[in-house]
Design a protein around this motif. Sequence first.
Motif, PDB file in Angstrom:
ATOM      1  N   ASP B   8       0.854  -1.180   0.000  1.00  0.00           N
ATOM      2  CA  ASP B   8       0.000   0.000   0.000  1.00  0.00           C
ATOM      3  C   ASP B   8       0.893   1.232   0.000  1.00  0.00           C
ATOM      4  O   ASP B   8       1.744   1.397   0.868  1.00  0.00           O
ATOM      5  N   ALA B  10       1.200   5.273   0.257  1.00  0.00           N
ATOM      6  CA  ALA B  10       0.380   6.355   0.810  1.00  0.00           C
ATOM      7  C   ALA B  10       0.175   7.451  -0.215  1.00  0.00           C
ATOM      8  O   ALA B  10       1.077   8.221  -0.515  1.00  0.00           O
ATOM      9  N   GLY B  12      -3.113  10.150  -1.948  1.00  0.00           N
ATOM     10  CA  GLY B  12      -4.423  10.714  -1.592  1.00  0.00           C
ATOM     11  C   GLY B  12      -5.556   9.790  -1.990  1.00  0.00           C
ATOM     12  O   GLY B  12      -5.377   8.894  -2.817  1.00  0.00           O
ATOM     13  N   ARG B  84      10.936  12.062 -10.723  1.00  0.00           N
ATOM     14  CA  ARG B  84      11.742  11.457  -9.660  1.00  0.00           C
ATOM     15  C   ARG B  84      12.945  10.704 -10.223  1.00  0.00           C
ATOM     16  O   ARG B  84      14.032  10.709  -9.650  1.00  0.00           O
ATOM     17  N   SER B 123       0.240  18.482 -11.777  1.00  0.00           N
ATOM     18  CA  SER B 123       1.284  18.244 -10.784  1.00  0.00           C
ATOM     19  C   SER B 123       2.417  17.480 -11.444  1.00  0.00           C
ATOM     20  O   SER B 123       2.266  16.970 -12.558  1.00  0.00           O
ATOM     21  N   GLU B 166       1.432  25.182  -6.657  1.00  0.00           N
ATOM     22  CA  GLU B 166       1.342  24.497  -5.362  1.00  0.00           C
ATOM     23  C   GLU B 166       1.799  23.046  -5.461  1.00  0.00           C
ATOM     24  O   GLU B 166       2.552  22.558  -4.632  1.00  0.00           O
ATOM     25  N   ASN B 167       1.297  22.377  -6.473  1.00  0.00           N
ATOM     26  CA  ASN B 167       1.623  20.956  -6.612  1.00  0.00           C
ATOM     27  C   ASN B 167       3.098  20.734  -6.930  1.00  0.00           C
ATOM     28  O   ASN B 167       3.705  19.789  -6.428  1.00  0.00           O
ATOM     29  N   ALA B 169       5.612  22.766  -6.167  1.00  0.00           N
ATOM     30  CA  ALA B 169       6.403  23.068  -4.971  1.00  0.00           C
ATOM     31  C   ALA B 169       6.352  21.888  -4.014  1.00  0.00           C
ATOM     32  O   ALA B 169       7.383  21.412  -3.529  1.00  0.00           O
ATOM     33  N   ALA B 170       5.144  21.385  -3.766  1.00  0.00           N
ATOM     34  CA  ALA B 170       5.010  20.275  -2.814  1.00  0.00           C
ATOM     35  C   ALA B 170       5.712  19.026  -3.341  1.00  0.00           C
ATOM     36  O   ALA B 170       6.359  18.308  -2.579  1.00  0.00           O
ATOM     37  N   GLY B 171       5.611  18.779  -4.636  1.00  0.00           N
ATOM     38  CA  GLY B 171       6.270  17.596  -5.223  1.00  0.00           C
ATOM     39  C   GLY B 171       7.779  17.682  -5.075  1.00  0.00           C
ATOM     40  O   GLY B 171       8.442  16.688  -4.767  1.00  0.00           O
ATOM     41  N   LEU B 173       9.418  19.524  -2.769  1.00  0.00           N
ATOM     42  CA  LEU B 173       9.748  19.429  -1.338  1.00  0.00           C
ATOM     43  C   LEU B 173       9.711  17.973  -0.887  1.00  0.00           C
ATOM     44  O   LEU B 173      10.551  17.522  -0.110  1.00  0.00           O
ATOM     45  N   ASP B 174       8.733  17.258  -1.407  1.00  0.00           N
ATOM     46  CA  ASP B 174       8.579  15.850  -1.044  1.00  0.00           C
ATOM     47  C   ASP B 174       9.796  15.044  -1.518  1.00  0.00           C
ATOM     48  O   ASP B 174      10.342  14.228  -0.785  1.00  0.00           O
ATOM     49  N   ALA B 177      12.792  15.775   0.594  1.00  0.00           N
ATOM     50  CA  ALA B 177      12.725  15.049   1.866  1.00  0.00           C
ATOM     51  C   ALA B 177      13.113  13.590   1.646  1.00  0.00           C
ATOM     52  O   ALA B 177      13.856  13.001   2.430  1.00  0.00           O
ATOM     53  N   ARG B 178      12.640  13.018   0.559  1.00  0.00           N
ATOM     54  CA  ARG B 178      12.934  11.622   0.246  1.00  0.00           C
ATOM     55  C   ARG B 178      14.438  11.400   0.065  1.00  0.00           C
ATOM     56  O   ARG B 178      14.981  10.372   0.436  1.00  0.00           O
ATOM     57  N   ILE B 190      10.676  26.474  -3.430  1.00  0.00           N
ATOM     58  CA  ILE B 190       9.400  27.200  -3.460  1.00  0.00           C
ATOM     59  C   ILE B 190       9.500  28.381  -4.418  1.00  0.00           C
ATOM     60  O   ILE B 190       8.607  28.617  -5.239  1.00  0.00           O
TER      61      ILE B 190
END
Lengths: 401, 394
Positions: B8, B10, B12, B84, B123, B166-167, B169-171, B173-174, B177-178, B190
């Motif tokens: 699984d 994670a 949305g 990625r 995104s 937004e998407n 930037a978040a992608g 940042l994600d 982090a990874r 950002i």
Amino acid sequence: MAEITIKNVFKRYGDGFPAVNDVSLDIADGEFMILVGPSGCGKSTLLRMIVGLEDISSGDMIIGGKRVNDKAPRDRNLAMVFQNYALYPHLSVFENIAFPLRLQGKHSNEEIRKLVNDAADTLELQEHLERKPSQLSGGQRQRVAMGRAIVRQADAFLFDEPLSNLDAKLRGQMRTEILRLQRRLGVTTVYVTHDQTEAMTLGDRVAVLKKGVLQQVASPRELYEQPVNLFVAGFIGSPPMNFIPAVLRDGRLELPFASIPARPEWTNVAGEGQLLITGIRPGSFEDASLVDPGKAGRGITFDVTVDVTEWLGNEQYAFVPYEAPTDIAAQLAELAHELDSEQMRTQLCVSLDPMSRVPAGGTATLWLDPSRIHLFDPKSGENLTRGSAMASSEPVASSNR
Amino acid sequence: MPDVALRDIAVGPSRHLVKFVEADGALWALKELPPRIARKEYSVLRQLEDLGLPAVRPAGLVLQPELGSAILVTRYLDGSWQYRRLFMRLPPNQPKHRARLFDAMASLLVELHRHGVFWGDCSLANTLFSRDGQILQAWLVDAETSEVHPTLSDGQRELDLQILVENVAAGMLDLAARLNRPPELSDTLIAEAQDIQNRYQQLWEILHTEPVFGFADRYRVEGTIRQLNDLGFAVEEVSLQPVSASPDKLRLNVAVGDRRYHAQHLRDLTGMDVGEGQARSLLGDLHTYQGQLCREAGHDVDESTAARLWVMEVATPTMHQAHAAVGYTGTAIQAYCDLLEVRWLLSERAGHDVGTDRALAALSRDVIPTDSAAKMAVVEIPTAPMPAIQLDDP
């Protein structure tokens, strides 16, 4: 927080077709308003005009007392919730909620922390802020997505068919979460759906639209019990209201399967020999052998031949075909088309007590309370007995909830 | 369905799982979703195909009434990859590569918008990329939330752009982090995501500006067309309308066509069917060769003659050498474009033309500038087979 006033709003496309046709609607501060109707009714267009995605051809859009017709979406301070469901697996729950604020660049880290913490309190996510989305349950993940809308401190929340691409189980969960959130925050909410279950369970009031024209704005209960016309009556309620041709003659209302002594509220609005469409909810019928003796005298009984029965455990439906004059049958087919409904309109759907042993293919004696009958004008579709039908004076036997 | 262990992931709640299947010698992407959404997405993808827009091509729709669901089948986009893959294979912090990626996204959104397509959920995860010369092409892969209108309002465009920023930037940042990148990088990421709005606006304005100039300044028509051509846009129609307020003034209106100006020109000359970015590099090489021919011959050599000679004498043999130098990964055309870029970069560094052999050597030993477009060839290296998960392992 803000009230939203829509004044004589039109949306005309290049060909002059009015997708939204002279709609006026007052949405009170903190109210949960539903826009509902079949596809092409203009509900999404109306929502998009509130957000600023569609230009307004004429009329006024007023949010929080200010006319916003010419304002860009971002200057209207509204939040489209669930526009963006995606959760980012490597960011903490805190960051998943905070990133729209970081992007705005208007807030200090301290302010962001406070806003996210407040939203987490509201959503009961406080203990999970440092976790990753994968460590949350399905319901908690949905609340993270809502958190993103909350931290924006918008004047109103807007939802455009947010649940339409979810499976049935998740849809039920999300509906509950949305209702809980709206009640807790008390923020003005406009919610577009084509699903009448969502409309009836979520809304303080529901606005029903057909081909760009507002038909009725009322509480779910009023829509159910006092629909203004055939369209609203047919759209609200599941299974839908039965529409049956009838004639007033010699002091009686002649239905294909029964003859009922005319009531004064009927003879006041319809003349002798006039062809009418009666509207009767499936729940207004009962198996005559199971009617509470206290009320049995108020109704009439008649025999029908049952075609099919559906027993669902907690409810049971019986279907009774009847003959309708061709012009009425054609009109009912047209109505079914307008309602996006595939219901065969020349059969009666009767909701029975699950204990009832009415046999399929056999004869059944049914009981009906005539005070629950609506009469509609076949030409205009107008409900002639609105306000006089007794429907509101007693509990609804079969709630649609 | 092979018996494999599933995990699984994670994501949305609106995400529908995509599975890839090999059949009839091709790869297909299958996505299971409610029939209503599946029909809508299929219809939008068909319209995008009709409009010739960069999006995955729908192949079919399978309705499964007994399961209450549907399967949308799309063709696998050859040579495409997710963002990625690029950044996981490059050294940390690559602003130039990020800029290429964001340029591609801005261009894609402009292309969609000028054809009346509202994306709704733009995104990084919903976009695939492919290499095209020194630039990247972005492709829409998820149209669940998309709508096609005759034209879009400014509000629709603005909202779509806001969602994109937004998407993205978040992608990013994600992903940072990874990959355990330092948190200080966040502000840069950002700011770069927000800058996509400027890239979009600039391109939108160039395509939609209606300049007004005096009757005597008609030469400016030429300048406007050249600017559009340089950006790769074909010009289909030009009209000059007198401005009613001042009759000596003209308003220029340009109907902009596909973004394949150089690709079309190269195809007319050589029959080669390549991407717009690749065509730009190849035409540059062709024109250099044409100049050389003119010098050698002592007179003008026309473009079509030069093109015929270039294909036989230069492009075809060098293309094979370049493809061999990169171990036959990716396409031969792209390998040739990479070679051209590397030769130019090395020559610029050396202050003189280093020649094809040195460039080939650099390419084969992968000693090329990290921020060069050629470095993006890392995405072409196939993923090694993954060992099956052994559930019995301790």
